[in-house]
Structures are given as structure tokens and as C-alpha cells.
Motif scaffolding. Structure first.
Motif, mmCIF file in Angstrom:
data_model
loop_
_atom_site.group_PDB
_atom_site.id
_atom_site.type_symbol
_atom_site.label_atom_id
_atom_site.label_comp_id
_atom_site.label_asym_id
_atom_site.label_seq_id
_atom_site.Cartn_x
_atom_site.Cartn_y
_atom_site.Cartn_z
ATOM 1 N N SER A 297 14.412 -20.881 -9.835
ATOM 2 C CA SER A 297 13.591 -20.485 -8.687
ATOM 3 C C SER A 297 14.421 -19.784 -7.628
ATOM 4 O O SER A 297 13.968 -18.838 -6.992
ATOM 5 C CB SER A 297 12.939 -21.712 -8.059
ATOM 6 N N LYS A 298 15.631 -20.250 -7.441
ATOM 7 C CA LYS A 298 16.509 -19.653 -6.421
ATOM 8 C C LYS A 298 16.792 -18.197 -6.746
ATOM 9 O O LYS A 298 16.739 -17.329 -5.882
ATOM 10 C CB LYS A 298 17.826 -20.417 -6.349
ATOM 11 N N VAL A 299 17.118 -17.949 -7.994
ATOM 12 C CA VAL A 299 17.446 -16.579 -8.392
ATOM 13 C C VAL A 299 16.200 -15.696 -8.296
ATOM 14 O O VAL A 299 16.245 -14.593 -7.758
ATOM 15 C CB VAL A 299 18.034 -16.552 -9.818
ATOM 16 N N GLU A 300 15.071 -16.219 -8.807
ATOM 17 C CA GLU A 300 13.841 -15.433 -8.725
ATOM 18 C C GLU A 300 13.487 -15.157 -7.271
ATOM 19 O O GLU A 300 13.016 -14.080 -6.926
ATOM 20 C CB GLU A 300 12.684 -16.145 -9.441
ATOM 21 N N PHE A 301 13.736 -16.134 -6.426
ATOM 22 C CA PHE A 301 13.404 -15.938 -5.020
ATOM 23 C C PHE A 301 14.235 -14.811 -4.409
ATOM 24 O O PHE A 301 13.769 -14.049 -3.578
ATOM 25 C CB PHE A 301 13.587 -17.231 -4.229
ATOM 26 N N ARG A 302 15.472 -14.726 -4.814
ATOM 27 C CA ARG A 302 16.295 -13.620 -4.285
ATOM 28 C C ARG A 302 15.737 -12.269 -4.695
ATOM 29 O O ARG A 302 15.751 -11.325 -3.928
ATOM 30 C CB ARG A 302 17.730 -13.752 -4.786
ATOM 31 N N HIS A 303 15.241 -12.185 -5.914
ATOM 32 C CA HIS A 303 14.628 -10.929 -6.340
ATOM 33 C C HIS A 303 13.380 -10.641 -5.507
ATOM 34 O O HIS A 303 13.123 -9.508 -5.113
ATOM 35 C CB HIS A 303 14.255 -10.996 -7.826
ATOM 36 N N VAL A 304 12.605 -11.697 -5.254
ATOM 37 C CA VAL A 304 11.404 -11.545 -4.433
ATOM 38 C C VAL A 304 11.803 -11.026 -3.054
ATOM 39 O O VAL A 304 11.218 -10.081 -2.525
ATOM 40 C CB VAL A 304 10.658 -12.897 -4.300
ATOM 41 N N LEU A 305 12.834 -11.629 -2.520
ATOM 42 C CA LEU A 305 13.285 -11.252 -1.188
ATOM 43 C C LEU A 305 13.734 -9.794 -1.156
ATOM 44 O O LEU A 305 13.477 -9.062 -0.203
ATOM 45 C CB LEU A 305 14.426 -12.180 -0.765
ATOM 46 N N GLU A 306 14.383 -9.377 -2.220
ATOM 47 C CA GLU A 306 14.833 -7.991 -2.316
ATOM 48 C C GLU A 306 13.654 -7.022 -2.251
ATOM 49 O O GLU A 306 13.679 -6.044 -1.504
ATOM 50 C CB GLU A 306 15.577 -7.796 -3.640
ATOM 51 N N GLU A 307 12.617 -7.328 -3.026
ATOM 52 C CA GLU A 307 11.427 -6.473 -3.008
ATOM 53 C C GLU A 307 10.787 -6.489 -1.624
ATOM 54 O O GLU A 307 10.342 -5.469 -1.107
ATOM 55 C CB GLU A 307 10.396 -6.926 -4.053
ATOM 56 N N PHE A 308 10.738 -7.685 -1.069
ATOM 57 C CA PHE A 308 10.146 -7.825 0.256
ATOM 58 C C PHE A 308 10.902 -6.970 1.271
ATOM 59 O O PHE A 308 10.301 -6.253 2.076
ATOM 60 C CB PHE A 308 10.150 -9.299 0.671
ATOM 61 N N GLN A 309 12.213 -7.035 1.235
ATOM 62 C CA GLN A 309 13.024 -6.247 2.168
ATOM 63 C C GLN A 309 12.715 -4.758 2.051
ATOM 64 O O GLN A 309 12.618 -4.052 3.050
ATOM 65 C CB GLN A 309 14.517 -6.453 1.876
ATOM 66 N N ARG A 310 12.581 -4.300 0.815
ATOM 67 C CA ARG A 310 12.325 -2.869 0.604
ATOM 68 C C ARG A 310 11.006 -2.450 1.243
ATOM 69 O O ARG A 310 10.927 -1.425 1.916
ATOM 70 C CB ARG A 310 12.289 -2.564 -0.896
ATOM 71 N N VAL A 311 9.969 -3.270 1.022
ATOM 72 C CA VAL A 311 8.667 -2.918 1.583
ATOM 73 C C VAL A 311 8.714 -3.041 3.109
ATOM 74 O O VAL A 311 8.211 -2.181 3.833
ATOM 75 C CB VAL A 311 7.551 -3.818 0.987
ATOM 76 N N ALA A 312 9.323 -4.105 3.590
ATOM 77 C CA ALA A 312 9.360 -4.341 5.039
ATOM 78 C C ALA A 312 10.145 -3.249 5.757
ATOM 79 O O ALA A 312 9.793 -2.839 6.863
ATOM 80 C CB ALA A 312 9.960 -5.709 5.331
ATOM 81 N N LEU A 313 11.206 -2.743 5.123
ATOM 82 C CA LEU A 313 11.995 -1.676 5.739
ATOM 83 C C LEU A 313 11.193 -0.381 5.810
ATOM 84 O O LEU A 313 11.289 0.366 6.786
ATOM 85 C CB LEU A 313 13.276 -1.427 4.941
ATOM 86 N N ALA A 314 10.421 -0.141 4.773
ATOM 87 C CA ALA A 314 9.663 1.112 4.729
ATOM 88 C C ALA A 314 8.474 1.077 5.680
ATOM 89 O O ALA A 314 7.892 2.116 5.985
ATOM 90 C CB ALA A 314 9.192 1.386 3.297
#
Ligand code: ADP
Ligand code: MG
Length: 616
Positions: free
Chosen positions: A165-182
């Protein structure tokens, strides 16, 4: 964007390269967030459980759908965004293939609730593994909420392939960051495992970066701007001195879509040439705008790769824009690349002694006994045991001896000669078994010669093993603070601390997340001095961010390593006789004494033979 959804003609559908849409929870997060943005949502909420493995939900206040559209939205190639293949080159919305919801619905339980501005009642549609379970009317506010549960429940092979879950969450966070930055104009809330992870208001790009990556970013950002016929460049780059050894803060957006592009990355690296420490990467948040018909964004199924018509021109313009910013803001390299960053770290242990380990290791282990493979063979030096080394002291009256005298090394042993004098009087010369060289090494005598120990590495090893020991205990040794300590943190850092909470607890931290502005610490691991805790947590946070998307050692192990680094005595630190001896004893009581937790050699021995050779 037209309201109505129509099925794409078959041939158009086939023209669209259909790839695997969903690889992991993060892919679902990306699709749902993009849909929410396309629907004009200004407040978007992401709810995730167990890294997205059990639940991913996105709630938006966008346009919503009527019942017919809701039912169509989960059908393959149903989209309101394109009508013919040529449209692919003109799209400005995020999604465009009309297959995300259909794909997701096929491999999970999908629950869609939506209402548009015209209808009084909304629609509640339930899908299970691609089949419709029910459609009902429901009372909800305008907008859409889509929840995806039990991803890959019907494809066990894929489900088993998912990481922790921790690793998957980091991937989720990465996607989230990309959308939030844009989309700094959209406010985002994020919840993980029922705890609020992030709450970031609508703002501008600079503030968004700071909200996501911490307030320290504010000083690091340098704006980039360039406008040409071919491309418009905007965004921020980070000052070269903040470049990091790891990836994690390199973001390219083309027409507001996150993309990966090694060629453009190269353009940026080229602009930084001569300004970076070896093997470091600068952070950047670059937004490129090009006429949509000059790019092909559909060459990769997950749409993160892009092809430019005028690739070389874009390269040149980007490089010059970055160069210009670096020059304009008068950014020069930190000249002193070789300086040891450790020396700049505030270090509050300066006047304290090295802590002896609280944990018994092996009572029967005698580091000085023969045959242990230990360089400290034989007893530590004592006067009774005459050796060539003792001769050096001959003739020196007790109490007169000063470490360093009569030696050609720069030996800095004590902070005050008075203390030294007293100590030596008390201990008597017989206890003097080690020297400090250049406030960096400890030199001590062993039966067969000399032993030179790197004090910092030795201490790292000792601390590392103590932390590991502590973690393995049910009740980690912790010290209750008389006055709970309040430490302020940015939302992002706070969120990460929350993620690390379990491991921190295992180490002996007790902390509360009462507010959105910081934490309150009520107990600390005994090995961490109160004055150090701020620095230590900063270290852990930085490392967590740098590890984004990467796997490796276990979290506990990584933390033990980091803590040992953060707390270890630095070069330049004076150690008195007792501390030196304690450190030597502790080191050779370790399970592994030869290598630091970062795999560096801790000591070297010099045999009598070698020493004799030196004098030939
Ligand atoms: P695409 O985004 O490529 O069109 P999707 O499968 O992601 O395909 O979505 C299908 C359609 O469902 C979209 O075109 C859109 O009309 C509708 N839709 C999906 N999510 C939302 C949402 N959050 N709000 C309003 N409409 C949505
Ligand atoms: Mg979509």
C-alpha cells in the motif's frame, strides 16, 4: 465540450491506439482526476484507502451528467470529447479516448453518482466487473462522485502484482502532484486511510508548488518565461545549489498535460551545465504551450509521451529560456562544492558525550578477546603491559601528560585543558588508550599495531544497530517530554509524517496530529536529543520525497540509516577520553563493525610491520 455523449464510429475507435489504461491504482486516480477537471470541477476531492487498492474515490463539483450520459459513460469509446480521429490533434481536454471509465468498470466495482445543473435528481449507477448492477435516482449536489473499489478483483494475477500500500500510495501521490501542478486554479483535498492528507487551496503556480513541496521551495524557485511562434515556455526552475541526487521534482507539461520527455530534459540539463554538482538533478516545473497540431500526444497509451513536430527548435528555445533565467537571476554555483555539508548542519550535541548504548548486545562478547576477527586483539593498553608504544610516555610524570605533546599529529582531544588535566589525574595515565586525529579519526593501539577509526562512521554504525534493536522491540525505549514539543510543518510534510507515523512510533516517537499546521511530540526515542528532533524529522521528510516511486530497503531500515546519519558525531567534534573509549567499545560490540550503514569502511589497521616499513 458538448453535453451529449455519442459512440465513436468503429473505424475511429480503431484509429485510436488502445492500450492498457489501468496498470495500478495510480492510473485510476489519474483518469478520474482528469475527468473531474474536464468537467470543469473547481473543488476536487480524492479519497484513497490502502494506496488505492481498496478504494479510490474522486468527488467534483463540475458539470455532472444526466442519466443517459451516466449510463453511456461506462461504455467503451463513449466520450463527449472527440468525434473523429482528426479531433485527436485539436483536443484541449485531458481525456479523449472514451475508454477510461469502461476499462475501470470492467476490473473493479464502480459506483457513480452524478447530477448536472438542469436536473433536480441525480443518477446513481452501480457497476461490477463490467456489468450493470443498478441505476437509481438519487438526491445529491451538482457534480460527480465516482468510487472504485477492489481494483483487479477479477484479475488475481494483476492484483497480486500490486506493490505494498505504501508503494502504491506513492504512485498515487505522484499522479496527484502532476494534476495538481497543472491546475493551480482548482482546490484539492486528499484523504488517505480516513485521515486528511492534503488540503490545498486554489492559488497560482508558485504557491501550488510550495503547497505541494514545502515552504522551503519558495527560495529555490526561479521563474522561466519565453514566447516564440513555435512554443511558449513558462514555469519555474530550481536554483542549481538545491539540485538533488535523486529524481522526483522534474515536471514537464505540454499544453497543460504532464509528459515525460528525455530530449527536453536534456535541454534543461544542458542549460545548467557547469552549475551542478556531479550526479545531481535540478528541480523544474516547466510548462510548454504549442499549437496542438504540432504535437502527437497519442504515441503512448498512458499519454505521458509526446512527439513534437519541431523538436530541435523547441529544444533550443527551452535551453535558452532556462539559461536566461539562470543568468538573469544571477545564479552562480555554490563555489564550495567540496565542503562537507555535515559541517553546516547545526549540531546540538557538541558539548554532550557520546551516549552509551542502552541496549545490551551480547554479554559474552568480548571485543578484545583473541580469535574474534577483531582488530582489538589483546587488552586495551595498560601500563603493566609494556610495549613499544608505552615507551613514548616514559619519563612523563603522571598528570603532566597532555595528549598531543610529543606527537607529530595535530591531536585535539579535549575542549579544555583543565578538564583534561583533571581527568588524566583521575584516570591516571594507564587509561589513556586513544587519540583523536584532526578531530576526525580516533587512533588507538592494538596489540599488533595501530587502529585508525573514522569517528562519524563508527558512530553511525553504533546508532544504526541501536535503532534497529529499538524497532524490533515491542515497547521501544522512549523518553517522555516534560513539555510536549510543538513543531510547525507544511501540509505536504504533515501528510508525509502521517504516512510515516507507524514507523516513527516503532522507533519510540509519540506524536499527535491535532492541527493542520504542525505536530505535537510528547515522547522521543531515547537516542534522539530533544534539540535535534526538528532536524531529524526534516531529514526523514526530504528522504521520503526523494524516494518517491522507488523501492528498496524496508521503511524501518531506511529510517534507522537516516537517523544514524542525522545524529552521528561529525568530523570536527572533539571527543574526550571517555567518549572515545565508549565509541570504540560500542563499535566492536556491533554485529558488524567494519562497514558503516552506508557501506563505508569504518577503520583501518596498521601492523607493526607496516609502521616499521614507513621508517625505513
Ligand atoms: P474520456 O474522458 O476519454 O472521454 P472516460 O471514460 O474517462 O473517457 O469518460 C467518458 C465520459 O464520461 C466523458 O467523456 C465525460 O463525458 C463523462 N464523464 C466522466 N467523468 C465525468 C465527470 N467527473 N463529470 C462529468 N462527466 C464525466
Ligand atoms: Mg477520461
Amino acid at each position: 465540450m458538448s453535453e451529449r455523449i455519442e459512440l465513436l464510429p468503429e473505424h475511429v475507435a480503431n484509429q485510436i491506439a488502445a492500450g492498457e489504461v489501468v496498470q495500478r491504482p495510480a492510473s485510476v486516480v489519474k483518469e478520474l482526476l482528469e475527468n473531474a477537471i474536464d468537467a470543469g470541477g473547481t473543488e476536487i476531492q480524492l479519497i484513497v484507502k490502502e494506496g488505492g487498492k481498496t478504494l479510490i474515490q474522486v468527488v467534483d463539483n463540475g458539470a455532472g451528467m444526466n442519466r443517459a450520459d451516466a449510463e453511456l459513460s461506462v461504455v467503451r469509446h463513449a466520450t463527449s470529447k472527440i468525434r473523429k480521429a482528426e479531433d485527436l490533434f485539436e483536443i484541449h481536454t485531458m481525456g479523449f479516448r472514451g475508454e477510461a471509465l469502461a476499462s475501470i468498470a470492467a476490473i473493479a466495482r464502480l459506483d457513480l453518482q452524478t447530477r448536472n445543473g438542469k436536473d433536480d435528481l441525480g443518477t446513481h449507477l452501480k457497476m461490477m466487473g463490467g456489468t450493470r448492477e443498478s441505476v437509481e435516482e438519487t438526491v445529491i449536489p451538482q457534480g460527480t462522485s465516482i468510487s472504485v473499489k477492489n481494483l483487479f478483483f477479477n484479475i488475481p494475477a494483476r492484483r497480486n502484482f500490486l506493490k505494498s500500500s505504501k508503494v502504491e500510495f506513492r504512485h498515487v501521490l505522484e499522479e496527484f502532484q502532476r494534476v495538481a501542478l497543472a491546475h493551480p486554479e482548482v482546490s484539492f483535498k486528499m484523504t488517505h486511510n480516513d485521515a486528511q492528507f492534503l488540503n490545498i487551496p486554489e492559488s497560482n503556480l508558485r504557491r501550488r508548488i510550495v503547497n505541494l513541496f514545502g515552504s522551503r521551495m519558495n527560495d529555490q524557485l526561479v521563474p522561466v518565461g519565453e514566447e516564440t511562434q513555435v512554443v511558449r515556455v513558462g514555469g519555474f526552475i530550481c536554483k542549481p545549489e538545491y539540485a538533488k541526487k535523486s529524481r522526483g521534482m522534474q515536471f514537464f507539461f505540454v499544453n497543460n498535460r504532464f509528459v515525460k520527455n528525455p530530449y527536453l530534459h536534456h535541454a534543461i540539463m544542458n542549460a545548467y551545465e557547469g552549475l551542478l554538482r556531479p550526479d545531481t538533478l535540478p528541480g523544474y516545473f516547466i510548462f510548454l504551450e504549442v499549437p496542438p497540431d504540432t504535437i502527437d500526444i497519442n504515441i503512448h497509451p498512458t499519454k505521458t509521451e509526446i512527439k513534437f513536430e519541431n523538436e530541435q527548435t523547441v529544444y533550443a528555445i527551452l535551453r535558452s529560456a532556462v539559461k536566461h533565467s539562470l543568468g538573469q537571476f544571477n545564479i552562480r554555483p555554490v563555489l564550495d562544492f567540496d565542503s562537507d555539508p555535515n559541517l553546516e548542519t547545526p549540531y546540538n550535541l557538541r558539548n554532550q558525550q557520546v551516549t552509551r548504548p542502552q541496549i545490551e548486545v551480547d554479554r559474552n562478547f568480548n571485543p578484545f578477546s583473541e580469535g574474534t576477527g577483531n582488530p582489538l586483539k589483546g587488552k586495551p593498553y595498560s601500563r603493566k603491559e609494556e610495549g613499544s608504544w608505552t615507551a613514548l610516555y616514559e619519563g612523563l610524570g603522571e598528570g603532566q601528560y597532555r595528549e598531543g605533546e610529543g606527537s607529530h599529529w595535530v591531536v585535539e582531544s579535549e575542549t579544555s585543558s583543565q578538564a583534561l588535566f583533571q581527568e588524566d589525574t583521575l584516570d591516571s595515565l594507564t587509561e589513556v588508550t586513544s587519540f583523536q586525529v584532526d578531530r576526525k579519526f580516533i587512533l588507538t593501539r592494538v596489540k599488533s599495531g595501530l587502529l585508525l577509526i573514522d569517528q562519524q562512521r563508527a558512530h553511525q554504525r553504533v546508532l544504526y544497530e541501536q535503532f534497529l534493536e529499538n524497532i524490533s522491540q515491542k515497547e521501544p525505549a522512549s523518553q517522555i517530554l516534560l513539555f510536549p514539543l510543538h513543531l510547525p510543518f507544511d501540509p505536504m510534510d504533515l501528510a508525509i509524517l502521517r504516512e510515516m507515523q507507524e514507523s516513527l512510533k516503532a522507533l519510540g516517537f509519540q506524536m499527535e496530529f491535532e492541527t493542520e499546521t504542525g505536530i505535537t511530540i510528547s515522547a522521543l526515542p531515547v537516542l534522539i536529543p530533544e534539540a535535534q528532533v526538528g532536524n531529524v524529522l526534516e531529514d526523514l521528510l526530504t528522504n521520503w520525497k526523494e524516494q518517491l516511486g522507488s523501492e528498496g530497503y524496508s521503511e524501518a531500515d531506511r529510517m534507522a540509516r537516516l537517523l544514524s546519519r542525522a545524529l552521528s558525531i561529525r568530523p570536527g567534534r572533539t571527543l574526550d577520553t571517555t567518549s572515545r573509549q565508549a565509541l570504540i567499545d560500542d563499535l566492536f560490540a556491533c554485529k558488524e563493525s567494519e562497514r558503516s550503514p552506508f557501506n563505508k569502511k569504518i577503520y583501518a589497521t596498521f601492523g607493526v610491520d607496516e609502521l616499521e616499513k614507513k621508517l625505513h
